[in-house]
Design a protein around this motif. Structure first.
Motif, PDB file in Angstrom:
ATOM      1  N   LYS A  72      31.603  52.309  33.153  1.00  0.00           N
ATOM      2  CA  LYS A  72      32.834  51.633  33.582  1.00  0.00           C
ATOM      3  C   LYS A  72      32.630  50.129  33.725  1.00  0.00           C
ATOM      4  O   LYS A  72      31.638  49.674  34.296  1.00  0.00           O
ATOM      5  N   PHE A  73      33.610  49.395  33.213  1.00  0.00           N
ATOM      6  CA  PHE A  73      33.678  47.941  33.349  1.00  0.00           C
ATOM      7  C   PHE A  73      34.693  47.628  34.446  1.00  0.00           C
ATOM      8  O   PHE A  73      35.844  48.055  34.376  1.00  0.00           O
ATOM      9  N   LEU A  74      34.266  46.898  35.468  1.00  0.00           N
ATOM     10  CA  LEU A  74      35.151  46.536  36.573  1.00  0.00           C
ATOM     11  C   LEU A  74      35.118  45.027  36.778  1.00  0.00           C
ATOM     12  O   LEU A  74      34.051  44.445  37.007  1.00  0.00           O
ATOM     13  N   CYS A  75      36.284  44.410  36.701  1.00  0.00           N
ATOM     14  CA  CYS A  75      36.373  42.955  36.804  1.00  0.00           C
ATOM     15  C   CYS A  75      37.376  42.570  37.897  1.00  0.00           C
ATOM     16  O   CYS A  75      38.473  43.122  37.968  1.00  0.00           O
ATOM     17  N   LEU A  76      36.979  41.629  38.733  1.00  0.00           N
ATOM     18  CA  LEU A  76      37.872  41.042  39.735  1.00  0.00           C
ATOM     19  C   LEU A  76      38.022  39.566  39.384  1.00  0.00           C
ATOM     20  O   LEU A  76      37.031  38.855  39.255  1.00  0.00           O
ATOM     21  N   GLU A  77      39.256  39.136  39.190  1.00  0.00           N
ATOM     22  CA  GLU A  77      39.447  37.744  38.772  1.00  0.00           C
ATOM     23  C   GLU A  77      40.755  37.193  39.327  1.00  0.00           C
ATOM     24  O   GLU A  77      41.707  37.933  39.555  1.00  0.00           O
TER      25      GLU A  77
ATOM     26  N   ARG B  80      44.609  28.997  35.561  1.00  0.00           N
ATOM     27  CA  ARG B  80      45.831  28.924  34.754  1.00  0.00           C
ATOM     28  C   ARG B  80      45.535  29.169  33.274  1.00  0.00           C
ATOM     29  O   ARG B  80      46.385  29.647  32.534  1.00  0.00           O
ATOM     30  N   MET B  81      44.325  28.835  32.828  1.00  0.00           N
ATOM     31  CA  MET B  81      43.955  28.995  31.424  1.00  0.00           C
ATOM     32  C   MET B  81      43.540  30.426  31.088  1.00  0.00           C
ATOM     33  O   MET B  81      43.550  30.826  29.930  1.00  0.00           O
ATOM     34  N   PHE B  82      43.185  31.205  32.104  1.00  0.00           N
ATOM     35  CA  PHE B  82      42.710  32.564  31.868  1.00  0.00           C
ATOM     36  C   PHE B  82      43.882  33.459  31.449  1.00  0.00           C
ATOM     37  O   PHE B  82      44.998  33.293  31.931  1.00  0.00           O
ATOM     38  N   PRO B  83      43.647  34.421  30.547  1.00  0.00           N
ATOM     39  CA  PRO B  83      44.748  35.293  30.101  1.00  0.00           C
ATOM     40  C   PRO B  83      45.433  36.019  31.255  1.00  0.00           C
ATOM     41  O   PRO B  83      44.782  36.380  32.245  1.00  0.00           O
ATOM     42  N   LYS B  84      46.720  36.266  31.106  1.00  0.00           N
ATOM     43  CA  LYS B  84      47.472  37.060  32.087  1.00  0.00           C
ATOM     44  C   LYS B  84      46.884  38.471  32.126  1.00  0.00           C
ATOM     45  O   LYS B  84      46.248  38.924  31.169  1.00  0.00           O
ATOM     46  N   PRO B  85      47.082  39.197  33.242  1.00  0.00           N
ATOM     47  CA  PRO B  85      46.488  40.537  33.381  1.00  0.00           C
ATOM     48  C   PRO B  85      46.764  41.480  32.210  1.00  0.00           C
ATOM     49  O   PRO B  85      45.846  42.137  31.713  1.00  0.00           O
TER      50      PRO B  85
ATOM     51  N   ASN C   5      47.226  44.424  40.345  1.00  0.00           N
ATOM     52  CA  ASN C   5      47.402  43.134  41.018  1.00  0.00           C
ATOM     53  C   ASN C   5      47.276  43.293  42.524  1.00  0.00           C
ATOM     54  O   ASN C   5      47.768  44.263  43.103  1.00  0.00           O
ATOM     55  N   LEU C   6      46.636  42.321  43.147  1.00  0.00           N
ATOM     56  CA  LEU C   6      46.520  42.287  44.599  1.00  0.00           C
ATOM     57  C   LEU C   6      47.219  41.019  45.122  1.00  0.00           C
ATOM     58  O   LEU C   6      47.190  39.977  44.473  1.00  0.00           O
ATOM     59  N   PHE C   7      47.839  41.128  46.284  1.00  0.00           N
ATOM     60  CA  PHE C   7      48.476  39.971  46.942  1.00  0.00           C
ATOM     61  C   PHE C   7      49.405  39.228  45.988  1.00  0.00           C
ATOM     62  O   PHE C   7      49.218  38.040  45.729  1.00  0.00           O
ATOM     63  N   GLN C   8      50.381  39.954  45.444  1.00  0.00           N
ATOM     64  CA  GLN C   8      51.408  39.388  44.564  1.00  0.00           C
ATOM     65  C   GLN C   8      50.823  38.828  43.277  1.00  0.00           C
ATOM     66  O   GLN C   8      51.469  38.014  42.604  1.00  0.00           O
ATOM     67  N   GLY C   9      49.630  39.237  42.910  1.00  0.00           N
ATOM     68  CA  GLY C   9      49.053  38.807  41.636  1.00  0.00           C
ATOM     69  C   GLY C   9      48.154  37.579  41.741  1.00  0.00           C
ATOM     70  O   GLY C   9      47.727  37.054  40.717  1.00  0.00           O
ATOM     71  N   ILE C  10      47.855  37.139  42.958  1.00  0.00           N
ATOM     72  CA  ILE C  10      46.925  36.011  43.105  1.00  0.00           C
ATOM     73  C   ILE C  10      45.560  36.379  42.532  1.00  0.00           C
ATOM     74  O   ILE C  10      44.872  35.567  41.931  1.00  0.00           O
ATOM     75  N   THR C  11      45.177  37.627  42.722  1.00  0.00           N
ATOM     76  CA  THR C  11      43.933  38.134  42.153  1.00  0.00           C
ATOM     77  C   THR C  11      44.192  39.517  41.567  1.00  0.00           C
ATOM     78  O   THR C  11      45.113  40.217  41.985  1.00  0.00           O
ATOM     79  N   THR C  12      43.385  39.915  40.580  1.00  0.00           N
ATOM     80  CA  THR C  12      43.642  41.141  39.836  1.00  0.00           C
ATOM     81  C   THR C  12      42.343  41.894  39.596  1.00  0.00           C
ATOM     82  O   THR C  12      41.303  41.305  39.298  1.00  0.00           O
ATOM     83  N   ILE C  13      42.391  43.226  39.739  1.00  0.00           N
ATOM     84  CA  ILE C  13      41.292  44.089  39.346  1.00  0.00           C
ATOM     85  C   ILE C  13      41.621  44.633  37.963  1.00  0.00           C
ATOM     86  O   ILE C  13      42.705  45.171  37.767  1.00  0.00           O
TER      87      ILE C  13
END
Length: 205
Positions: free
Chosen positions: A125-130, A173-178, A197-205
């Motif tokens: 599994k690949f898990l990314c938090l960004e 802002r340059m990083f791709p949308k979820p 999305n967490l906290f209205q999309g401020i950060t995403t798993i």
């Protein structure tokens, strides 16, 4: 405001730990994610292998020192100063590949994802938090104002380094949308890719 601690806990809750798992924490920095995973495994009485990898030698040295300072000496830790786009790590080795707030700094995202796929076992599994750019609306306007006008100033006040915090905001802002990044993950042969999305999309798993 310290919310990253909550986000990291939620992120780690997505790991289903078992005995003898091999976990690669890429862009590990000073070891926050890896040590939290270790503590979770220890509470469950599990033995796991944790590989901490980062391109920054100085930050990884802090992680190594923390193993002793925070009494993690009974853990199975490995440390590698490597580039996430070309790790040199073995094929089909890891059960989990985790990365928190590091992948947006990759020069070649597709190559980084391809490398993650290569080092993971089949079924791994690949898990990314960004960080992410929240959807348009009133909250976005307030968030953009806070990000571009206040975060760099706070950074300068606290650390004396305004430029790094300006880059931090711009790189988000340059990083791709979820949805776009999830599509990229799928295109690199991963199956069942999804985002949360967490906290209205401020950060995403």
């Amino acid at each position: 405001f310290g919310l990253h601690r909550i986000w990291k806990k939620i992120f780690i809750d997505h790991l289903c730990l078992e005995n003898d798992l091999k976990i690669l924490d890429m862009a590990a920095g000073t070891g926050d994610i890896a040590f939290k995973i270790f503590q979770k495994a220890k509470k469950q009485g599990l033995n796991i292998e944790l590989t901490l990898a980062d391109i920054n030698k100085e930050m990884l040295k802090i992680a190594e020192d923390r193993v002793i300072d925070e009494n993690h000496i009974d853990g199975n830790f490995k440390f590698h100063v490597i580039n996430g786009e070309n790790t040199g790590l073995p094929d089909n080795y890891f059960d989990y590949y985790t990365i928190a707030y590091g992948i947006r700094n990759f020069t070649d995202l597709k190559q980084g994802l391809n490398e993650a796929f290569r080092v993971l076992k089949p079924g791994g599994k690949f898990l990314c938090l960004e960080f992410s750019d929240i959807p348009d609306g009133i909250l976005k306007k307030a968030y953009d104002f806070y990000s571009f006008n206040l975060i760099p100033k706070f950074g300068k006040m606290i650390t004396g380094d305004e430029e790094s915090y300006q880059y931090f905001v711009e790189s988000i802002r340059m990083f791709p949308k979820p949805a776009e990044f999830t599509k990229m993950i799928t295109e690199q042969k991963f199956h069942n890719a999804q985002f949360k999305n967490l906290f209205q999309g401020i950060t995403t798993i």
